[in-house]
Scaffold this motif. Structure first.
Motif, PDB file in Angstrom:
ATOM      1  N   ALA A 153       0.835  -1.204   0.000  1.00  0.00           N
ATOM      2  CA  ALA A 153       0.000   0.000   0.000  1.00  0.00           C
ATOM      3  C   ALA A 153       0.869   1.254   0.000  1.00  0.00           C
ATOM      4  CB  ALA A 153      -0.923  -0.008   1.221  1.00  0.00           C
ATOM      5  N   LYS A 154       1.978   1.214   0.733  1.00  0.00           N
ATOM      6  CA  LYS A 154       2.882   2.367   0.763  1.00  0.00           C
ATOM      7  C   LYS A 154       3.500   2.592  -0.620  1.00  0.00           C
ATOM      8  CE  LYS A 154       3.911   1.625   5.647  1.00  0.00           C
ATOM      9  NZ  LYS A 154       4.912   1.173   6.651  1.00  0.00           N
ATOM     10  N   ARG A 155       3.872   1.502  -1.275  1.00  0.00           N
ATOM     11  CA  ARG A 155       4.404   1.641  -2.642  1.00  0.00           C
ATOM     12  C   ARG A 155       3.341   2.191  -3.575  1.00  0.00           C
ATOM     13  NH1 ARG A 155       6.945  -4.144  -1.679  1.00  0.00           N
ATOM     14  NH2 ARG A 155       9.031  -3.541  -0.972  1.00  0.00           N
ATOM     15  N   ALA A 156       2.105   1.736  -3.396  1.00  0.00           N
ATOM     16  CA  ALA A 156       1.018   2.227  -4.240  1.00  0.00           C
ATOM     17  C   ALA A 156       0.821   3.731  -4.056  1.00  0.00           C
ATOM     18  CB  ALA A 156      -0.274   1.477  -3.921  1.00  0.00           C
ATOM     19  N   GLY A 157       0.954   4.204  -2.829  1.00  0.00           N
ATOM     20  CA  GLY A 157       0.824   5.640  -2.586  1.00  0.00           C
ATOM     21  C   GLY A 157       1.906   6.432  -3.287  1.00  0.00           C
ATOM     22  N   LEU A 158       3.138   5.957  -3.195  1.00  0.00           N
ATOM     23  CA  LEU A 158       4.239   6.653  -3.860  1.00  0.00           C
ATOM     24  C   LEU A 158       4.060   6.634  -5.373  1.00  0.00           C
ATOM     25  CD1 LEU A 158       6.916   8.092  -3.887  1.00  0.00           C
ATOM     26  CD2 LEU A 158       8.078   5.918  -3.493  1.00  0.00           C
ATOM     27  N   LEU A 159       3.627   5.493  -5.917  1.00  0.00           N
ATOM     28  CA  LEU A 159       3.421   5.406  -7.354  1.00  0.00           C
ATOM     29  C   LEU A 159       2.270   6.308  -7.802  1.00  0.00           C
ATOM     30  CD1 LEU A 159       4.500   4.067  -9.865  1.00  0.00           C
ATOM     31  CD2 LEU A 159       3.028   2.098  -9.430  1.00  0.00           C
ATOM     32  N   THR A 160       1.273   6.467  -6.946  1.00  0.00           N
ATOM     33  CA  THR A 160       0.190   7.412  -7.242  1.00  0.00           C
ATOM     34  C   THR A 160       0.746   8.829  -7.389  1.00  0.00           C
ATOM     35  OG1 THR A 160      -1.408   6.055  -6.023  1.00  0.00           O
ATOM     36  CG2 THR A 160      -2.003   8.355  -6.433  1.00  0.00           C
ATOM     37  N   GLY A 161       1.645   9.197  -6.492  1.00  0.00           N
ATOM     38  CA  GLY A 161       2.266  10.518  -6.593  1.00  0.00           C
ATOM     39  C   GLY A 161       3.017  10.696  -7.902  1.00  0.00           C
ATOM     40  N   LEU A 162       3.753   9.675  -8.321  1.00  0.00           N
ATOM     41  CA  LEU A 162       4.493   9.763  -9.577  1.00  0.00           C
ATOM     42  C   LEU A 162       3.551   9.914 -10.761  1.00  0.00           C
ATOM     43  CD1 LEU A 162       7.204   7.049  -8.858  1.00  0.00           C
ATOM     44  CD2 LEU A 162       7.597   9.499  -9.136  1.00  0.00           C
ATOM     45  N   LEU A 163       2.405   9.228 -10.722  1.00  0.00           N
ATOM     46  CA  LEU A 163       1.433   9.354 -11.807  1.00  0.00           C
ATOM     47  C   LEU A 163       0.811  10.741 -11.856  1.00  0.00           C
ATOM     48  CD1 LEU A 163      -0.858   6.198 -12.215  1.00  0.00           C
ATOM     49  CD2 LEU A 163       0.490   7.364 -13.948  1.00  0.00           C
ATOM     50  N   LEU A 164       0.630  11.341 -10.681  1.00  0.00           N
ATOM     51  CA  LEU A 164      -0.017  12.652 -10.606  1.00  0.00           C
ATOM     52  C   LEU A 164       0.945  13.811 -10.859  1.00  0.00           C
ATOM     53  CD1 LEU A 164      -2.251  12.099  -7.440  1.00  0.00           C
ATOM     54  CD2 LEU A 164      -3.083  12.482  -9.781  1.00  0.00           C
TER      55      LEU A 164
END
Length: 752
Positions: free
Chosen positions: A88-99
């Motif tokens: 979940a933490k990785r998913a949050g960071l990857l969300t930031g990169l997408l945004l």
């Protein structure tokens, strides 16, 4: 911008220390109106990562907003269903990169959370926050954050990138005093960085604003000299002219020559020749005149303008300058290439007047011998080869000369003399690259004399050098029982060896751990950089090197992984002298481009042959540029690409287009298809033509096409092409073997 870089595919991951077990879950999220079901936090994350990859494609086509939103929804689903988990933490960071590009404000929020949750990537997260702040126009805060990264993470590998971006941020914040130091340091540390010309342009602008006019003008000139191919070069000249009050700037001879050297480093030989000629015309008494003339001659050779090159070398050799000795060797090469044997032999009169090294003398003697052999003047050729062997004592030329002596005996039917020479060569101190070759032709000469020991020699060859081109030839000639067979799926260990226990120390290194995390985010390029930083430190750790090379390959850094494997494990991978673990075979023979190759290869071209060409041409370096200007994975010449494009009805293809992997493969495959058709499907001749060009290979076929294929290869006059053909054919059959396909034909001159 860094955060806009492509998030690439993760094919597979062999890092069990990060695998988390969890109870099964079933979730469903929207993806282009299709449901997704996954069972664990890791499965859900990887599914989301795959969609993230799909919405960040290569090329310039815009990405549909709904597809980006779908990827973000998947990542949010991971966070909602598995809160607090590492995934979940990785998913949050990857969300930031997408945004980061579409909504940098929201991206900053996700990055701040990740800064707390994932301290291992502290330097990268700070960089991404700064990038987002720059996108929001907050250059001062971005610059301050960037400046603090080296202090916050002392072992960061981002120091130079941070200096470039920090300098740009202060520049955009109109803080030139702070920007200049960072920009100067960044360029001095990494002058080859793609953003270096832009950084220098910003530096020059700041220097002009700071009333340091002379410094600014010097920087403008440096851009023109050091980065002549960059768009910033013409802009620098425009601003320099403006600073001179509209007066036309004229470079000094030294500046002109510096620019020529930059062109040479880029393999842009036409441009280099023009600038060297300007330098020579402007500076008749310059101390670097001899060096420049030598470089002019070699550039003309690369351009195949042999008549001009010959005159340059002839004049330079006659001038008794420091470069005259090298010029004489180049002159001999040009004479041989142009078929001017009488002039080549006449060089003997010049040699006594030059202070040639023993190796230079041996090289010229070898070239003379090659000419005489090609003319059928075998006794004279033998004399030259013997002189080369004597002159080259203690150099690499000696073994080559001995080989040519043995081969000349063989081709003229003096098999006893050939056997004696090959026997000495296979046993002597020259054992090395020539040992398998000498053993094979010792067996062939024995076979010619109907000596039954030939089969034993073939077996000895393959037991000692199982993975060489010459063992492959031996296997085509006879059945060889009892040989160890290795495939990509498994390897037979050498006698007395045992599998290593435990994991290598490298897996505990912080840069290795960062690489694993970056790879799990799809940041393969940065993961590869972290891994590459460890190579020197663990150079004596065999298990560590295997781990590094494997993960480099998995991260898509095929070139770095292959080079590492070849540097440290070549004996086992390409000769067979030691056991190597199964994972290294995948590293040594990459297959990632096979789908692309198959998409462009018709029934004429075996995709494994193309993979072998890529392996030997560029070692899978998509940015490779050869000394003659060939570009990319398949080392395609720009002129060849244009010719293929016209013939195939494709759009015009420029030099820069060839750095694109798919474009390069498409053109290279089509060209190989043309060559195979031209040479009646003969891979030996087609591969030779790929290297030396179809016209010259046509003459070789006319002269020696009746010989057996293994003999035809040894009779190729160009040493570079001869060795190239052997390497490609060896890799081709290895690819087939490792792929479980084998080769259905027992003839070297047939496609498997």
């Amino acid at each position: 911008m860094w955060v806009r870089r492509r998030v690439t595919a993760i094919l597979f991951l062999l890092v069990p220390c990060f695998v988390l077990s969890s109870s099964s879950y079933a979730i469903s999220v929207i993806q282009d109106q299709a449901d997704l079901t996954c069972e664990s936090a890791e499965d859900c994350y990887r599914a989301a990562l795959n969609q993230t990859m799909q919405v960040m494609p290569s090329g310039s086509a815009p990405v549909r907003g709904d597809r980006v939103q779908g990827a973000i929804q998947r990542l949010k689903a991971v966070q909602e269903r598995h809160p607090g988990s590492t995934w979940a933490k990785r998913a949050g960071l990857l969300t930031g990169l997408l945004l980061a590009e579409r909504d940098p404000g929201d991206a900053v929020f996700y990055f701040r959370v990740a800064q707390r949750d994932m301290p291992l990537l502290g330097d990268y997260i700070r960089l991404w926050i700064a990038e987002a702040l720059l996108a929001l126009g907050d250059a001062s805060r971005a610059a301050a954050l960037l400046e603090g990264i080296p202090e916050a993470v002392p072992d960061t590998l981002l120091a130079n990138r941070v200096a470039f971006r920090g300098g740009e941020a202060w520049y955009r914040a109109d803080q030139c005093r702070k920007a200049m130091g960072l920009l100067e340091r960044a360029v001095s540390l990494d002058p080859q960085d793609p953003v270096a010309p832009s950084a220098l342009l910003q530096l020059a602008d700041c220097q002009m604003r700071d009333a340091r006019v002379a410094d600014g003008q010097t920087t403008f000139k440096q851009i023109w000299i050091r980065y002549p191919q960059a768009p910033e070069a013409s802009e620098a000249v425009t601003r320099l002219t403006r600073s001179l009050g509209g007066e036309t700037w004229r470079p000094t001879p030294e500046e002109q020559y510096g620019r020529a050297l930059a062109f040479l480093n880029l393999a842009l030989h036409e441009e280099a020749v023009a600038d060297i000629q300007k330098f020579l015309a402007a500076a008749p008494g310059h101390s670097k005149r001899g060096e420049a003339r030598l470089k002019l001659g070699t550039a003309l050779v690369r351009l195949k303008r042999y008549d001009q090159a010959r005159q340059v070398f002839l004049d330079l050799a006659a001038d008794h300058a420091a470069e005259s000795d090298d010029a004489a060797v180049w002159l001999a090469r040009v004479y041989l290439r142009q078929g001017e044997g009488d002039k080549l032999l006449a060089l003997s009169q010049m040699l006594s007047r030059l202070a040639l090294s023993e190796e230079q003398k041996a090289t010229i003697q070898m070239l003379m011998g090659t000419w005489l052999e090609d003319q059928g003047r075998y006794d004279q050729a033998l004399s030259k080869y013997r002189q080369a062997a004597q002159a080259g004592e203690g150099t690499t030329q000696r073994a080559d000369a001995l080989w040519r002596i043995g081969w000349l005996h063989y081709r003229t039917g003096h098999f006893s003399e050939a056997r004696e020479t090959f026997q000495d060569l296979s046993k002597g101190k020259e054992d090395g690259p020539y040992a398998p070759q000498a053993l094979y032709w010792l067996a062939r000469a024995s076979e010619r004399q109907k000596d039954r020991r030939a089969a034993d020699l073939y077996l000895k060859l393959c037991r000692q050098y199982a993975f060489t081109y010459y063992c492959q030839l031996a296997q085509l000639r006879t059945e060889l029982p009892g040989l160890v067979q290795v495939s990509a799926a498994g390897a037979a260990p050498a006698a007395g060896t045992a599998p290593s226990e435990g994991r290598p120390a490298v897996v505990q290194d912080v840069h290795y751990l960062r690489a694993v995390e970056l790879k799990l985010l799809g940041m393969d390029q940065d993961a590869a950089r972290e891994l590459a930083s460890l190579i020197e430190r663990y150079a004596r750790d065999r298990a560590g090197l295997i781990e590094l090379s494997t993960l480099l390959s998995e991260a898509g850094a095929y070139h770095h992984a292959l080079r590492l494997a070849r540097l440290h494990f070549r004996e086992g991978l390409e000769r067979g002298g030691e056991s190597v673990p199964p994972a290294l075979w995948n590293v040594a023979y990459p297959t990632a481009y096979l789908p692309t190759i198959r998409a462009h290869a018709g029934p004429v071209v075996d995709p494994y042959l193309v993979a072998a060409i890529i392996r030997e041409e560029s070692q899978y370096d998509a940015r490779a540029v050869s000394r003659v200007g060939a570009v990319g994975l398949m080392q395609v010449m720009p002129a060849t690409a244009q010719a293929v494009a016209r013939k195939q009805g494709l759009p015009d293809i420029g030099r820069d287009d060839l750095f694109d992997q798919e474009t390069n493969i498409r053109v290279g495959v089509r060209y190989m298809e043309q060559l195979l058709q031209q040479f009646s499907g003969n891979p030996v001749q087609a591969v030779a033509a790929y290297n030396a060009g179809p016209p010259i290979v046509t003459t070789w076929v006319a002269k020696n096409g009746h010989r057996e294929p293994d003999e035809f290869v040894e009779l190729i006059p160009y040493q570079e092409t001869r060795q190239y053909v052997k390497r490609v054919l060896r890799s081709y059959r290895e690819y087939r073997r490792l792929g479980g396909r084998g080769c259905e034909v027992r003839f070297l001159d047939k496609v498997c």
